[in-house]
Design a protein around this motif. Sequence first.
Motif, short mmCIF file in Angstrom:
data_model
loop_
_atom_site.label_atom_id
_atom_site.label_comp_id
_atom_site.label_asym_id
_atom_site.label_seq_id
_atom_site.Cartn_x
_atom_site.Cartn_y
_atom_site.Cartn_z
N LEU A 162 6.15 22.03 -20.32
CA LEU A 162 5.52 22.23 -21.63
C LEU A 162 4.93 23.63 -21.75
N VAL A 163 4.25 24.09 -20.70
CA VAL A 163 3.68 25.44 -20.71
C VAL A 163 4.79 26.47 -20.80
N PHE A 164 5.88 26.26 -20.07
CA PHE A 164 7.01 27.18 -20.13
C PHE A 164 7.60 27.24 -21.53
N LEU A 165 7.79 26.08 -22.15
CA LEU A 165 8.36 26.06 -23.50
C LEU A 165 7.45 26.72 -24.52
N VAL A 166 6.14 26.48 -24.40
CA VAL A 166 5.21 27.09 -25.34
C VAL A 166 5.19 28.60 -25.16
N LYS A 167 5.23 29.08 -23.93
CA LYS A 167 5.23 30.53 -23.71
C LYS A 167 6.55 31.15 -24.15
N LYS A 168 7.65 30.44 -23.96
CA LYS A 168 8.96 30.99 -24.31
C LYS A 168 9.19 31.01 -25.82
N PHE A 169 8.85 29.92 -26.49
CA PHE A 169 9.15 29.80 -27.91
C PHE A 169 7.91 29.91 -28.79
N GLY A 170 6.78 30.24 -28.20
CA GLY A 170 5.54 30.30 -28.97
C GLY A 170 5.47 31.50 -29.88
N VAL A 177 0.84 -1.20 0.00
CA VAL A 177 0.00 0.00 0.00
C VAL A 177 0.87 1.25 0.00
N LEU A 178 1.91 1.26 0.84
CA LEU A 178 2.81 2.42 0.86
C LEU A 178 3.54 2.59 -0.47
N ALA A 179 3.97 1.49 -1.06
CA ALA A 179 4.66 1.58 -2.36
C ALA A 179 3.72 2.12 -3.43
N THR A 180 2.47 1.68 -3.41
CA THR A 180 1.50 2.18 -4.38
C THR A 180 1.25 3.67 -4.19
N LEU A 181 1.06 4.10 -2.95
CA LEU A 181 0.84 5.52 -2.69
C LEU A 181 2.03 6.38 -3.09
N ILE A 182 3.23 5.92 -2.78
CA ILE A 182 4.43 6.68 -3.16
C ILE A 182 4.56 6.72 -4.67
N GLY A 183 4.25 5.61 -5.35
CA GLY A 183 4.30 5.60 -6.81
C GLY A 183 3.31 6.56 -7.43
N ILE A 184 2.10 6.62 -6.88
CA ILE A 184 1.08 7.54 -7.41
C ILE A 184 1.51 8.99 -7.19
N VAL A 185 2.01 9.29 -6.00
CA VAL A 185 2.46 10.66 -5.72
C VAL A 185 3.61 11.05 -6.66
N PHE A 186 4.54 10.12 -6.90
CA PHE A 186 5.65 10.40 -7.80
C PHE A 186 5.14 10.67 -9.22
N LYS A 187 4.20 9.86 -9.69
CA LYS A 187 3.68 10.05 -11.04
C LYS A 187 2.91 11.36 -11.16
N VAL A 188 2.18 11.74 -10.13
CA VAL A 188 1.45 13.01 -10.16
C VAL A 188 2.44 14.18 -10.21
N LEU A 189 3.48 14.11 -9.38
CA LEU A 189 4.48 15.19 -9.39
C LEU A 189 5.23 15.24 -10.72
N LEU A 190 5.53 14.09 -11.31
CA LEU A 190 6.18 14.06 -12.61
C LEU A 190 5.28 14.66 -13.67
N PHE A 191 3.99 14.33 -13.63
CA PHE A 191 3.03 14.89 -14.59
C PHE A 191 2.95 16.41 -14.46
N VAL A 192 2.87 16.90 -13.23
CA VAL A 192 2.81 18.35 -13.01
C VAL A 192 4.07 19.03 -13.52
N ALA A 193 5.23 18.43 -13.28
CA ALA A 193 6.48 19.01 -13.76
C ALA A 193 6.54 19.02 -15.29
N LEU A 194 6.09 17.95 -15.92
CA LEU A 194 6.11 17.90 -17.39
C LEU A 194 5.15 18.90 -18.01
N VAL A 195 3.95 19.02 -17.42
CA VAL A 195 3.00 20.01 -17.94
C VAL A 195 3.53 21.41 -17.72
#
Length: 75
Positions: free
Chosen positions: A56-64, A35-53
């Motif tokens: 992406l927003v930064f790159l679009v605003k900078k080079f758009g 259960v702890l491994a699953t929760l940590i994995g989900i939190v990591f994936k959510v943080l990775l998704f937020v960082a990637l988005v």
Amino acid sequence: MDGIRETFAGMPWWVKWVAVPLLVLFVFGGVITSVLATLIGIVFKVLLFVALVGGLVFLVKKFGGDRSKSTSHDW
């Protein structure tokens, strides 16, 4: 529930605070770990998704270019 309280009331402190938690970890340790491994994995994936988005927003605003200043009905 009162029977359990009465049973534990007569036990030494180390049974309540050492032996019982160790037995819980021994019996349910695999479940707790998964259960702890699953929760940590989900939190990591959510943080990775937020960082990637965010990146992406930064790159679009900078080079758009000036397209971001156009009206919104150009979609």
